[in-house]
Design a protein around this motif. Sequence first.
Motif, PDB file in Angstrom:
ATOM      1  N   LEU A 121       0.823  -1.213   0.000  1.00 21.11           N
ATOM      2  CA  LEU A 121       0.000   0.000   0.000  1.00 21.11           C
ATOM      3  C   LEU A 121       0.856   1.261   0.000  1.00 21.11           C
ATOM      4  N   LYS A 122       1.966   1.199   0.752  1.00 15.52           N
ATOM      5  CA  LYS A 122       2.868   2.357   0.840  1.00 15.52           C
ATOM      6  C   LYS A 122       3.350   2.773  -0.544  1.00 15.52           C
ATOM      7  N   ILE A 123       3.508   1.784  -1.406  1.00 19.99           N
ATOM      8  CA  ILE A 123       3.990   2.075  -2.762  1.00 19.99           C
ATOM      9  C   ILE A 123       2.816   2.340  -3.708  1.00 19.99           C
ATOM     10  N   ALA A 124       1.740   1.554  -3.540  1.00 19.50           N
ATOM     11  CA  ALA A 124       0.622   1.649  -4.496  1.00 19.50           C
ATOM     12  C   ALA A 124      -0.116   2.996  -4.408  1.00 19.50           C
ATOM     13  N   VAL A 125      -0.357   3.482  -3.191  1.00 19.89           N
ATOM     14  CA  VAL A 125      -1.166   4.706  -3.058  1.00 19.89           C
ATOM     15  C   VAL A 125      -0.502   5.882  -3.789  1.00 19.89           C
TER      16      VAL A 125
END
Length: 346
Positions: free
Chosen positions: A64-68
């Motif tokens: 999530l840290k990368i996807a958002v």
Amino acid sequence: MGVDYIIVGLGLAGLAFAEQLEKNNKSYIVFEDNSQNSSLVAGGVYNPIILKRFTPVWDAIDQLKIAVPFYRSLEKKLNTKFDQPLDIYRVFTSIEEQNNWFNASDKPFFSEFMVPEIIKNTNQFINADFGFGKITKTGKIKTEVLLKAYRSKLKEDNSLRSEQFDYSMIEFEDQLIRYNNIKAKRIVFCEGFGVKKNPFFKNIPLREAKGELLTIYAPELKIDFLLKSSVFIMPLGNHYYKVGATFNWTDKTLLPTKEGKNELLNKLEKIIKAEFKIVDQVAGIRPTVKDRRPILGQHHKYKQLAILNGLGTRRVMLAPKMSISLYDHLENDKDLNKEVAITRFY
Ligand SMILES: Cc1cc2nc3c(=O)[nH]c(=O)nc-3n(C[C@H](O)[C@H](O)[C@H](O)COP(=O)(O)OP(=O)(O)OC[C@H]3O[C@@H](n4cnc5c(N)ncnc54)[C@H](O)[C@@H]3O)c2cc1C
């Protein structure tokens, strides 16, 4: 013509890898033949909690840290909105499930997403005697909108070939590849279920899970969250909802079926009491892997060939991180996480 990379397939995997190349100023050309539609029909939901058992999705925090920020910056770049925040309401079926919810929502990882209370059902058109558990900071990527915008951009840049990639035309030259009039350093295959036709990677242990979805029109229902029970009901706007999805491990066709429709209808009619009309039915194949991890890495013999596949049911969260891992592996010699490396099958 000389490029650093050829990418085969422009689903979410191909798109995420192309973005990685752009960031690193690498040149590339993408082949896309519209033979698969998994990224187009899919729900596009991102959610770090497994809703059956209230356990975390593997590696969710990092993904999530990368996807958002990945999707956020892509929205800016393409000048198109496709990320829609959407709370999820999980229907409880018993007191035991309510208790499990409270137990889970107390823990550090879950407390960020699971609201520690039971939401009472006030909608007369939903069957939910035990209420709902609410999950926040979740949402959906409108993948159709994203892919359409991305394809237009690639077309403008002259980086997209809307044609089938023909594997038999690959020629190996020292460290390079020749394909027709294109010379490239590497090819990255991102064909989803289409990889079954790829002679270099067709033996990867993909388990193809066909999924079917209905679109319904239900003006009485009036929900603005994603309702999750034995199926999900996702608001699309203007009283339209997507309902899905089935899991079929034997049927490998892309055609919607009567069985799929009946299964979804049976489940749907247990969840809602509102009148509805079916307006569409679609099907796609999820490229899943037995150990539920993606498959990344190079061909055991031809190091110029690499693969990014097996994104399974959670590609929205997985694709951005996995494309960084594969890029770092190919360009910077970084080891891949053993859990995702193709070498686990060699
Ligand atoms: C019903 C359903 C619901 C889903 N819901 C969700 C969800 O809510 N959230 C989520 O994160 N994931 C979801 N998924 C999973 C997700 O759709 C897949 O994991 C994802 O689409 C895989 O992306 P991909 O890019 O690897 O493959 P694909 O999307 O299949 O893309 C591969 C591309 O390669 C192209 N191609 C193949 N062979 C060739 C060739 N020889 N030449 C040129 N082009 C080629 C195909 O046309 C295709 O466009 C769902 C899937 C289904 C089926």
